[in-house]
Design an enzyme around this catalytic site. Structure first.
Site: not given
Ligand SMILES: Cc1ncc(COP(=O)(O)O)c(C=O)c1O
Length: 445
Positions: A91-92, A220, A225, A293
């Site tokens: 998600g990041s 994410s 999730h 990537n």
């Molecule tokens: C609102 C929100 N955005 C982004 C992320 C990032 O997701 P990831 O952990 O897959 O990088 C999270 C992670 O829990 C989140 O709660």
């Protein structure tokens, strides 16, 4: 991939054995013992189908973006009712990609440039705002509403400046922000909207899924999730131009759209002119963006394909668990601000956010300690007030790099007095009852 008949037979056998393995290794459910068994706030919910799909993909030994990734992208786009979906490794990464796409020179005057401002909130997850800071744009933080944890839309106009280019917001713990107000604000001022949908997959606003209201949305698939593939994320959009930028930036910045293992799909691999490169320079090595990537392995996607089929059931379970907690916590509603859906929203809840009211004789930290002692996992609203996190130390000291609209009192309230517990589909009625009893008991000591 062409497989010999014997290889096909062996694959079928292995998959049958894999399902048997699941039943033996993961099948039985342990009894819940209140106070002894751990109540997780979230976790992967799966059966033999995910493991079979994972092993199936591992036998392909394709490893990188392949048949499952393609299928997942098509299925998620269709679930959300959007044209384009790109699978990424978190998600990041999805947020990084969504934001970076808006900095592309292809967007001309509308592109976000260094020093431009992006309106957001500080009560949230760090990687909703990290791409803004990393690029050298300026996050502008407005306050949130306590009952929803979402942006206080009455502050948006006051946060606007001549440098504002975008709004980037998450739907907090699945509770939809006021989409009407935010989209109207963005339209009025010609701003981009990035919808961080990482905690809200399946939430609806006036009957339509969130993630498609902004110019770009993100998901994410990390285990807590709504659905998982271990590590994973997605970027989605209806905008063809943004889609082509996102694809290029996900895949090293390259101009060519051939997927892994495919050459010369356009038939013009060696016959085009790009910039001052020699005519016919291999399109596979032409870079129209500065990219990354951020792809996943096909094995992750193989898990995601099955999880996505189960998503409607997961969402329903999360809603049920949320309702149950709300009913059970009524006796302490004078002591806790209980979460409420934003009017117009049908949330696909990620968690159950509570803020301890002032002067009730118990603190958030005491409640959290009581729950953790009873083996109930608790969570803060991520960074609380992100501007008070150590990563902001330098910017706070210099007073540069970000702005806040006033003091953000509700954001601080959330940092000091709020916490959340889980509503994930693995939660049983007994667990929900135990969590509520522990909370009610700790307040009514
Ligand atoms: C609102 C929100 N955005 C982004 C992320 C990032 O997701 P990831 O952990 O897959 O990088 C999270 C992670 O829990 C989140 O709660």
């Amino acid at each position: 991939m062409s497989e010999s008949r014997r290889a096909q037979e062996l694959r079928a056998e292995i998959l049958v054995k894999t399902a048997e393995y699941y039943a033996e290794a993961f099948g039985g459910e342990a009894d819940f013992e209140p106070g002894t068994s751990r109540v997780s706030y979230a976790g992967r919910v799966f059966d033999e189908r995910e493991i079979v799909s994972l092993v199936d993909s591992s036998l392909d030994f394709w490893l990188t973006y392949g048949r499952f990734s393609k299928q997942f992208e098509e299925d998620l786009a269709s679930f959300l009712g959007l044209k384009h979906c790109f699978l990424v490794n978190s998600g990041s990464s999805a947020n990084l990609l969504a934001f970076s796409a808006l900095t592309s020179p292809r967007l001309g005057e509308r592109r976000i440039e260094r020093g431009d401002e992006v309106i957001t909130v500080a009560a949230g997850f760090p990687t909703t705002i990290a791409p803004i800071v990393q690029f050298g744009a300026v996050p502008v933080f407005v306050d949130v509403v306590l009952a929803t944890g979402n942006v206080d839309v009455t502050q948006l106009e006051a946060a606007l400046s001549s440098r504002t280019k975008a709004v980037m917001l998450a739907h907090t713990l699945g509770n939809t922000f006021d989409v009407d107000a935010v989209t109207a604000f963005c339209e009025r001022h010609g701003l981009w909207l990035v919808e961080d949908n990482c905690d809200a997959l399946g939430s609806k606003w006036r009957g339509r899924y969130t993630g498609g209201f902004g110019h770009i949305g993100t998901s994410s698939f990390y285990p807590p999730h709504h659905m998982t593939m271990g590590e994973g994320g997605a970027v989605y959009t209806d905008d063809d131009e943004l889609a082509s930028i996102v694809l290029a930036m996900r895949d090293w910045g390259r101009d060519c759209i051939c997927p892994s293992g495919v050459d010369n799909r356009c038939g013009k691999r060696f016959s085009q002119q790009f910039g001052t490169l020699p005519f016919g320079y291999d399109h596979k090595y032409v870079y129209s963006e500065f990219g990354y990537n951020l792809k996943v392995s096909d094995m992750q996607a193989a898990v995601g394909v099955v999880q996505l089929e189960k998503l409607p059931g997961f969402i329903a379970a999360r809603r049920r668990n949320f309702e149950t907690l709300t009913t059970l916590l009524q006796p302490v509603r004078d002591a806790l601000i209980l979460p409420e859906p934003t009017p117009g929203a049908e949330p696909s809840w990620f968690g159950y956010l509570m803020t301890v009211r002032e002067g009730v004789g118990v603190t958030r930290d005491e409640l959290v300690a009581a729950l953790e002692k009873a083996r109930v996992q608790t969570r803060m609203l991520f960074g609380g007030n992100m501007t008070r996190q150590p990563c902001f130390d330098g910017m706070r000291a210099s007073g540069e790099g970000f702005r806040t609209l006033g003091e953000l009192p509700n954001t601080d309230r959330i940092m000091n007095d709020a916490f959340w517990i889980g509503v994930y589909p693995g939660m049983t009625e007994d667990m929900l009852a135990f969590m509520a009893e522990t909370i009610v008991g700790s307040i009514r000591r």
